[in-house]
Design an enzyme around this catalytic site. Structure first.
Site, PDB file in Angstrom:
ATOM      1  N   LYS A 116      23.850   8.886  14.581  1.00 60.05           N
ATOM      2  CA  LYS A 116      24.351   9.969  14.796  1.00 60.05           C
ATOM      3  C   LYS A 116      24.169  11.022  13.634  1.00 60.05           C
ATOM      4  CE  LYS A 116      29.074  12.097  15.668  1.00 60.05           C
ATOM      5  NZ  LYS A 116      30.691  11.654  15.956  1.00 60.05           N
ATOM      6  N   SER A 142      32.433  13.339  20.231  1.00 63.17           N
ATOM      7  CA  SER A 142      31.551  14.117  19.526  1.00 63.17           C
ATOM      8  C   SER A 142      30.275  13.463  19.353  1.00 63.17           C
ATOM      9  CB  SER A 142      31.878  14.654  18.224  1.00 63.17           C
ATOM     10  OG  SER A 142      31.951  13.593  17.268  1.00 63.17           O
ATOM     11  N   SER A 184      35.869   9.808  19.070  1.00 62.68           N
ATOM     12  CA  SER A 184      34.412  10.495  19.261  1.00 62.68           C
ATOM     13  C   SER A 184      33.288   9.409  19.458  1.00 62.68           C
ATOM     14  CB  SER A 184      33.904  11.131  18.039  1.00 62.68           C
ATOM     15  OG  SER A 184      34.317  12.531  18.085  1.00 62.68           O
TER      16      SER A 184
END
Lengths: 492, 481
Positions: A79, A154, A178
């Site tokens: 990420k 996210s 997330s």
């Protein structure tokens, strides 16, 4: 054979048996990345050349007879809020669009040492604020199961990348769901470890008391292998704990007879889509069939969790994001005086959701509101933690949906922040209490994935893996691949 | 109401940089004077992803300071974030302690004009320093550009907040002096105001004598020396008294001490009060200090100035003034103690140190530890004087040489042939000669002018280049005359 369809442990066997080189493996994944990326936009930065060089190094080491690391040659994605030395780390924000960190996060160091190979940095909601990856300043990521829908957020880029076979596994961060929610949306395994189990050093902070790094994998066995590498005490993270890390792979294959699973009814009530509720009840039945004792229970204080979360998380975020001021690095609007430098840089560098949360957080921390909002939220947080403690005196695990809904269409909830915030209603409590939690595939509704969540008491990661693996073995959801995975060009 | 019916109330906030090797929350060096931005890392630069890790030594120093200032050490304390934007504050917050400081409720006793005044200390808390800025103009508003050096960012500080117990600028100065001495004694800071390792802000207000309520206060900043603190507070005290006596009101504000002009200037006042949005630093667990550790730190406390003064008076029979001067710095007090070990006449040692040693230190602008002078040198010199080997005058000359070069006084005396002439026969002929050569002085003396004798003694000393035993010369002269 489609290498990208295989799990990490199977690929590892092929590597160990000499049927596959790391270079071949990485090339296959890079090709897959190139082919699917136009339809998905899972990545912000791809690192093909470095990945090939690293793969060559792994092959050479193996040829020299050196003992390969636990994840040697396995392609991974990170990420884009996890710092990588010399590689852009943008948080999908205009603010850091060109920011290159001078250091590796502790988890990145560990993964590199284990031989894993980085193929790219994945898209996300800006600064991890969102549940759809639509808040990326660059572009939204699409769900491999239906590219008109969101992959969740996210960490949507990481989830999409693993689901589509662009990486064998990926790391994400989970502040209110997330990792778990996008894992559910993309029908893969998503794991959020206990707070303090994985070092946060090098993770760009959103809400420091809630953030936790975790992983996305195709199955539970891979999940255990990745956790083995990233868990443990780090002297650079004062909140990381020194409790010994067990070998998580030991929990794979243990039977779950007699395991006590609580089914809190508050997570199955209004607001939960019927198909989701159905899948969870089905999963409960499966667990019973496997010998677990499933019992309906009640956690009445959980209804306060979103309210508590949306005070504490923005409060911490408003402080954590203060450093993005245009003075030392990142985006800057040149001005003639300091005040307008701050104002213009921050107004233009942050997107609307980030600005909204900074404003909420700033508001709750002002002297006038601190007591009534921030401190009260902390008090309720304590009550939630206590309720969990009581629950875990009766149950080993709690079973809930991961998300109240199946993946929604792009744009569907962008105009309604409150609707978007409710996407985290099932996942937020584990963050508030620092619990480990996993999301695993639990079925499909009209071709769209449904995920289920298991929560355990702190440091009981092993129990989660044990139960999740048993469930996985009893079902075939984890073996299904999105249509995009059948290869070829994918249209919009 | 007249000026005598008003009372000045002062409270001081003192920031002291701790002399730990590394910063408060990372491993960067704290060394002063390195090239800009060379002692930095992702943590103290405020890069994304950095996390603070508490330096245990900094905590230990804060506890040590708390104990030396007679405070209670909190078994559990906490760090908070103080949020504000400024280019020298890389995270846009300072890690500090708001509601739960390391130490509380202490005091120090201060001697003012012969009276002991107890100044209570509200709290001692641990926090991190900001970086330094260099502006191309007078300040950040006037400057066309500014440079930021973050070497200092993250250096550990303690803030020591007094109660409003100080009643005059002189008391404030004495409090500061005493505070600095104590902190130097325990070795937690070098307390150099000129390098910014000790900084002082003050709150000052005036109220009618006897009132229990506090008046409107102003905060005075930018006082960069002890003298500046005294001058700044004196100015502000007069300004406020004059204003009140003429019926004006004091406005609550921050005022800047202008050293060059010798006055305080009100800084631009904002309509709203600063809101630092304090909240607990989520990255740092509460600091739990077990009593065993506190005991251990307490045991490591050295003898503090007040105890030393008492000992010097009681055991060495020194006057209070001597004791105070000699204990004004720990190295000086240690030096004195060692001298007395070697030459057990405390008053003689004290006299020599108070006059000759301090005079030369003053001339050189040095501290005792920065010179090559050793206690054994002073002891040897005093022995040479005591045995009559050299005169006091010669001793002063010899001492200068010893002071500057650290040479053994006896060796200098031998090399230069400075041994005192105490041989009556040898002096007798010189005395005879001087009497013969100075008939006028002899005449004056005989007519009762005592000064003439001193002149004649001086002449003998001149001829012997100071080596003659002055008492003996005196005696011989009197006999001759």
């Amino acid at each position: 054979m489609k290498l990208w369809d295989l799990s990490g442990h199977r690929l590892r066997n092929l590597l160990d048996q000499g049927e596959l080189s790391a270079q071949e493996l990485v090339e296959a994944f890079l090709t897959r990345q190139q082919n699917t990326e136009p339809a998905l936009h899972a990545f912000v930065t791809t690192t093909g050349p470095q990945a090939l060089a690293a793969a060559k190094e792994i092959d050479n080491a193996r040829a020299r007879g050196e003992k390969p690391g636990a994840l040697a040659g396995i392609p991974m994605a990170l990420k884009d809020n996890i710092c990588t030395a010399g590689i852009k780390t943008t948080c999908s924000s205009k603010m850091l669009a060109n920011y290159v960190p001078p250091y590796d996060a502790t988890v990145v160091k560990s993964l590199r040492q284990a031989g894993s190979i980085l193929t790219g940095k994945t898209n996300m909601d800006e600064f991890a604020m969102g549940s759809s990856t639509e808040n990326s300043a660059f572009y939204p990521t699409r769900n491999p199961w239906d590219t008109s829908r969101v992959p969740g957020g996210s960490s949507g880029g990481s989830a999409a990348a693993v689901a589509a076979g662009q990486a064998v596994f990926a790391l994400g961060s989970d502040t209110g769901g997330s990792i778990r929610q996008p894992a559910a949306f993309c029908s893969i395994v998503g794991f959020k470890p206990s707070y303090g189990r994985v070092s946060r050093f090098g993770l760009v902070a959103f809400a420091s008391s809630l953030d936790q790094i975790g992983c996305f994998t195709k199955d539970v066995t891979d999940c255990a292998a990745v956790l083995n590498v990233i868990c443990g005490r780090d002297e650079f993270d004062p909140t990381s704990v020194s409790a010994p890390v067990p070998d998580y792979s030991k929990f794979i294959g243990r039977e779950i007879k007699g395991l006590r699973i609580g089914l809190p009814r508050e997570f199955l009530q209004e607001g939960i889509q019927p198909a989701v509720r159905e899948a969870i009840l089905q999963a409960a039945q499966t667990f019973e069939n496997l010998g677990a004792v499933v019992e309906e229970t009640s956690l009445p204080k959980m209804k306060y969790a979103p309210a508590v979360y949306y005070v504490i998380a923005p409060a911490e975020a408003s402080s954590n994001l203060g450093r993005f001021d245009g003075v030392r690095y990142g985006f800057r609007v040149p001005t003639s005086d300091l005040d307008s430098l701050y104002k213009k840089t921050r107004s233009q560098g942050f997107g609307p959701e980030v600005r909204r949360r900074i404003m909420i957080g700033t508001y709750v921390l002002t002297a006038d509101n601190y007591k009534n909002l921030y401190q009260r939220a902390q008090q309720v947080r304590t009550l939630i933690i206590e309720e969990f403690e009581q629950a875990f005196s009766r149950y080993d695990l709690l079973l809930t949906p991961t998300s109240p809904a199946v993946p929604f269409k792009l744009g569907e909830k962008m105009d309604d922040p409150l609707q978007m915030y409710l996407m985290d209603v099932c996942t937020i409590p584990a963050n508030l209490a620092g619990l480990p939690a996993i999301s695993i595939p639990a079925g499909f509704s009209a071709g769209l994935p449904v995920g289920m969540q298991l929560m355990a008491k702190p440091w009981a990661e092993g129990t989660l893996l044990q139960a999740a693996y048993s469930f996985e073995q009893a079902t075939d959801y984890h073996q299904r691949r999105p249509a995009i995975a059948s290869g070829g060009v994918v249209g919009e | 109401m007249n000026n005598n019916e008003l009372e000045t109330i002062i409270g001081l906030e003192v920031h002291v940089e701790l002399s730990t090797e590394s910063k408060a929350f990372c491993r960067c060096s704290t060394k002063f004077g390195a090239p800009p931005n060379t002692q930095v890392c992702p943590v103290c630069l405020g890069l994304p992803g950095g996390l603070p890790v508490l330096n245990k030594k900094a905590l230990e120093y804060a506890i040590l300071a708390g104990l030396a200032l007679n405070c209670q050490i909190a078994p559990s304390s906490r760090f908070d974030r103080k949020n504000y934007f400024y280019p020298d504050m890389p995270n846009a917050y300072q890690i500090s302690q708001a509601d739960h400081p390391v130490a509380r409720n202490g005091y120090i006793d201060v001697n003012v004009n012969g009276h002991t005044r107890r100044i209570r200390i509200n709290r001692v808390h641990l926090e991190e320093d900001a970086g330094k800025m260099i502006h191309s103009g007078d300040d950040i508003v006037a400057a066309s550009s500014s440079l930021v050096d973050l070497n200092r960012a993250g250096v550990p500080l303690i803030e020591i907040v007094s109660e409003p117990d100080i009643r005059s600028p002189e008391e404030a100065r004495q409090y500061l002096t005493q505070l600095k001495t104590i902190l130097e004694y325990i070795g937690v800071s070098d307390c150099k105001m000129e390098e910014g390792s000790l900084r002082c802000d003050a709150n000052l207000s005036i109220r009618p004598r006897g009132s229990t309520e506090l008046g409107v206060k102003t905060e005075i900043k930018n006082m960069n020396s002890f003298r500046a603190v005294f001058r700044g507070l004196s100015f502000e005290e007069k300004r406020q008294r004059r204003a009140l006596l003429s019926g004006q009101r004091i406005r609550q504000e921050t005022r800047h001490w202008d050293e060059a002009q010798g006055l305080t200037v009100g800084m631009r006042t904002k309509e709203e009060v600063d809101d630092y949005r304090y909240f607990p630093e989520p990255n740092l667990p509460p600091v739990v200090i077990d009593s065993g550790w506190i005991k251990k730190i307490k045991a490591s406390l050295p003898e503090l100035p007040s105890a030393k003064i008492r000992r010097f008076i009681d055991d060495y029979d020194l006057p209070g003034y001597d004791a105070e001067v000699l204990t004004s710095s720990r190295p000086l007090a240690d030096f004195f103690d060692e001298c007395v070990q070697l030459f057990p006449d405390p008053k003689a040692v004290s006299n020599w140190i108070m006059s000759e040693v301090l005079r030369l230190l003053n001339v050189e602008g040095k501290e005792i530890q920065a010179t090559p002078l050793k206690p054994k040198h002073v002891a040897k010199l005093l022995q040479l004087m005591q045995t009559g080997t050299i005169s006091g005058r010669i001793a002063k000359d010899v001492f200068e040489e010893t002071f500057h070069h650290g040479r053994d006084p006896e060796q200098i005396v031998n090399e230069r042939g400075l041994v005192q002439i105490s041989d009556a026969a040898e002096l007798d002929s010189l005395v005879t000669q001087v009497v013969a050569e100075n008939p006028n002085a002899v005449e004056d003396y005989r007519q009762g002018k005592d000064k003439a004798l001193a002149f004649l003694v001086g002449q003998v000393m001149k001829v012997t280049r100071g080596k003659a035993n002055p008492q003996l010369v005196n005696k011989l002269l009197k006999e001759k005359l």
